[in-house]
Design a protein around this motif. Structure first.
Motif, short mmCIF file in Angstrom:
data_model
loop_
_atom_site.label_atom_id
_atom_site.label_comp_id
_atom_site.label_asym_id
_atom_site.label_seq_id
_atom_site.Cartn_x
_atom_site.Cartn_y
_atom_site.Cartn_z
N GLY A 147 2.49 0.56 1.20
CA GLY A 147 3.67 -0.03 0.58
C GLY A 147 4.87 -0.09 1.50
N VAL A 148 4.83 0.57 2.65
CA VAL A 148 5.94 0.57 3.61
C VAL A 148 5.59 -0.41 4.73
CG1 VAL A 148 7.32 1.94 5.21
CG2 VAL A 148 6.53 2.94 3.05
N GLU A 149 6.35 -1.49 4.84
CA GLU A 149 6.11 -2.47 5.89
C GLU A 149 6.74 -2.06 7.22
OE1 GLU A 149 7.39 -6.28 4.61
OE2 GLU A 149 5.63 -6.61 3.31
N ASP A 150 7.92 -1.47 7.17
CA ASP A 150 8.60 -1.08 8.40
C ASP A 150 9.49 0.12 8.09
OD1 ASP A 150 9.35 -1.01 11.00
OD2 ASP A 150 10.58 -2.82 10.98
N ALA A 173 19.41 13.47 9.55
CA ALA A 173 18.52 12.33 9.79
C ALA A 173 18.72 11.31 8.68
CB ALA A 173 17.06 12.76 9.85
N SER A 174 18.53 10.03 9.06
CA SER A 174 18.60 8.93 8.11
C SER A 174 17.36 8.07 8.31
CB SER A 174 19.86 8.07 8.33
OG SER A 174 21.02 8.86 8.15
N VAL A 175 16.76 7.65 7.19
CA VAL A 175 15.52 6.87 7.23
C VAL A 175 15.75 5.58 6.45
CG1 VAL A 175 13.07 6.81 6.67
CG2 VAL A 175 14.15 8.97 7.34
N LEU A 176 15.47 4.45 7.10
CA LEU A 176 15.54 3.14 6.46
C LEU A 176 14.13 2.61 6.28
CD1 LEU A 176 17.06 0.61 5.48
CD2 LEU A 176 17.13 -0.17 7.85
N LEU A 177 13.75 2.31 5.04
CA LEU A 177 12.41 1.83 4.71
C LEU A 177 12.47 0.38 4.29
CD1 LEU A 177 11.05 4.81 2.59
CD2 LEU A 177 10.80 4.43 5.03
N LYS A 178 11.55 -0.43 4.82
CA LYS A 178 11.36 -1.80 4.36
C LYS A 178 10.09 -1.83 3.54
CE LYS A 178 10.74 -6.58 5.87
NZ LYS A 178 10.54 -7.48 7.03
N LEU A 179 10.26 -1.93 2.23
CA LEU A 179 9.13 -1.88 1.31
C LEU A 179 8.55 -3.27 1.10
CD1 LEU A 179 10.60 0.55 -1.37
CD2 LEU A 179 9.27 1.10 0.66
N ALA A 180 7.26 -3.31 0.81
CA ALA A 180 6.58 -4.56 0.53
C ALA A 180 7.09 -5.13 -0.79
CB ALA A 180 5.07 -4.34 0.48
N PRO A 181 7.00 -6.44 -0.98
CA PRO A 181 7.48 -7.03 -2.24
C PRO A 181 6.77 -6.43 -3.45
CG PRO A 181 7.08 -8.74 -0.60
CD PRO A 181 6.54 -7.46 -0.02
N GLY A 182 7.56 -6.02 -4.43
CA GLY A 182 7.01 -5.46 -5.65
C GLY A 182 6.62 -4.01 -5.59
N VAL A 183 6.85 -3.34 -4.45
CA VAL A 183 6.48 -1.94 -4.28
C VAL A 183 7.68 -1.06 -4.60
CG1 VAL A 183 5.73 -0.17 -2.66
CG2 VAL A 183 4.71 -2.46 -2.58
N LYS A 184 7.45 -0.02 -5.39
CA LYS A 184 8.47 0.97 -5.71
C LYS A 184 7.87 2.35 -5.51
CE LYS A 184 11.68 2.48 -9.31
NZ LYS A 184 12.14 2.30 -10.71
N LEU A 185 8.44 3.11 -4.60
CA LEU A 185 7.92 4.44 -4.30
C LEU A 185 8.31 5.42 -5.39
CD1 LEU A 185 8.65 4.70 -0.46
CD2 LEU A 185 6.55 3.98 -1.58
#
Length: 504
Positions: A147-150, A173-185
């Protein structure tokens, strides 16, 4: 071989000249369609099937890969953020690109220390390069999560100073996640990423990590308590939903067998208790079957006798309460007595039973059934009994704890997706085809009978006209034969002409 080909060409030319203009036009159209169909089928059959060798690439990384593939003379094309090559070259291309450490400008990890340029760099440069490699390595690990693209990771390490026992600030630390369309962690997944980052950096505490998505929404709850409460509430809602769907499916499946697909709508509202009850019971039983006493554990006996005096230390009223005490009286006020005491301790079995209740309990169910059409009172009662049997939930007193409401009304039922359309029924299609064949055969037989019914009645003609018609008909036949000979056998036609000229 050439003579045979020439004969075939001459036959084809003769056949073409015999055709009428509209027949030539139809033949040309059919030939064009045939060539176009064969060409399209050949193109679809023999075109290369492109597959992706790398996906989710940055523009720089995609450019490096395309340049290397062009150098290797491998056909390629770019589709979005992916580089595609023909399927037969895919494995070889991946191996060759990996041997050349491509893509280099994509994701950075500790492979940058393989560069010989690290020799002679300063301590500050080494720290910067190490931090960059650490951030890239953690980001690469996060990208493998479904579900994590980048992902991008930024780490701020405390500055180390001499003669300071304690750092001025903690690592962050800071983390930026690019989630796939329609994905909710879920919160469990987000907490897992948090623990992953915290365990990868020395001195980094989980509470000093911020995780956001590509929309800038913070994914991590403010406190572990809130996260735990949110996860618990989410699980409880999921359990209620599963219970509701299970009962609705069972009731709808049973009623649709009587009223048809789509003619029944069922709504179940379960009241679920998540209070886990724990009981502890302690019992003492005799180890001897059929006895209210157990085995003798210890026994103590004591005896005391006296004569012509009152017993020392006696307790008033003890003689009447203790059956083991014997008292004898004599004349003249003297007395003799004996006191006996016996204490027996019995061994009993002690059992402790601990009962833990279920994680959840269905306390009450409210069921509403809507049937397409009007129902009689007997039908409503039968449906109520059926539903009550399916969703039976008992109270402590053994009574059923389910409220059932049944109502019949007219509504538009949805089409049955499991029912085949008329054009999907092979028997019906076969019947239609057979009917068309019979209809065509009957029409052909009628036309043939009409053609075989005999020539039409000829009108009387004169003998002169008939003779003229026969002569014209003979001349036309000779002319057609000469034209056919001239087209198919030109050499014989020339010889025939020479013979006729010599005779004249």
């Amino acid at each position: 071989m050439n003579q045979r080909i020439r004969e075939w060409m001459e036959r084809a030319s003769g056949y073409w000249k015999q055709l009428q203009p509209h027949q030539r036009r139809n033949l040309l159209i059919a030939g064009v369609f045939f060539v176009a169909t064969v060409g399209l089928l050949s193109w679809f059959a023999f075109r290369p099937n492109y597959v992706a060798v790398y996906s989710n690439l940055e523009p720089g990384a995609a450019g490096e890969i395309v340049a290397k593939l062009d150098e290797m003379k491998v056909p390629n094309k770019i589709q979005g953020t992916s580089v595609l090559v023909p399927e037969e070259y895919a494995d070889k291309a991946r191996v060759q690109l990996a041997m050349n450490n491509l893509p280099k400008s994509g994701y950075i990890d500790f492979g940058i220390f393989n560069d010989k340029s690290i020799v002679g760099m300063t301590e500050h440069e080494f720290d910067v390069k190490y931090l960059t490699a650490l951030q890239g390595s953690i980001a690469n690990t996060i990208r493998t999560i479904h579900g994590v693209e980048d992902a991008k990771v930024h780490i701020v390490l405390p500055e180390q100073k001499l003669f300071v026992e304690k750092n001025l600030q903690d690592a962050k630390a800071s983390v930026l996640l690019k989630l796939a369309p329609g994905v909710k962690l879920s919160q469990e997944q987000v907490q897992g990423i948090q623990q992953l980052v915290a365990g990868s950096v020395k001195g980094l505490k989980p509470e000093n990590i911020t995780i956001i998505d590509q929309n800038g929404v913070r994914l991590l709850e403010d406190s572990q308590t809130d996260a735990s409460s949110g996860a618990t509430a989410s699980k409880e809602l999921e359990v209620r939903k599963l219970i509701q769907q299970d009962y609705e499916k069972r009731i709808r499946g049973a009623l649709e067998k009587m009223f048809g697909y789509g003619n029944v709508e069922v709504i179940v509202n379960p009241e679920v208790s998540f209070d886990k009850v724990q009981r502890t019971e302690e019992r003492y039983d005799s180890p001897v079957a059929g006895s209210d006493r157990g085995l003798v554990r210890s026994e103590q006996k004591s005896s005391e006798s006296y004569e012509n005096a009152s017993p020392g230390g006696g307790v008033p009223g003890n003689n009447s309460n203790n059956p083991n005490t014997q008292t004898k009286s004599a004349a003249g006020g003297s007395s003799n007595g004996e006191k006996k005491n016996q204490t027996t301790n019995y061994e009993l079995n002690k059992s402790i039973t601990q009962t833990i209740g279920q994680p959840f309990t269905v306390k009450r169910l409210s069921v509403s059934v809507l049937v397409n059409g009007q129902l009689t009172n007997q039908q409503k009662q039968d449906i109520t009994n059926l539903v009550a049997t399916v969703v039976r939930t008992g109270n402590d007193d053994g009574t059923n704890n389910a409220a059932v409401t049944v109502m019949g009304t007219n509504f538009q039922a949805p089409p049955n997706p499991f029912q085949k359309q008329w054009y999907e029924n092979p028997w019906l299609i076969g019947g239609i085809a057979a009917g068309l064949l019979l209809l065509g055969g009957g029409a052909w037989m009628i036309a043939r009978r009409r053609s075989d019914s005999g020539p039409e009645e000829l009108k009387p003609v004169s003998v002169a006209a008939l003779t003229e018609l026969q002569e014209e008909t003979s001349e036309q036949k000779v002319k057609k034969q000469l034209e056919k000979m001239a087209q198919q056998k030109p050499e014989e036609f020339v010889n025939l002409l020479r013979t006729w000229l010599a005779e004249e």
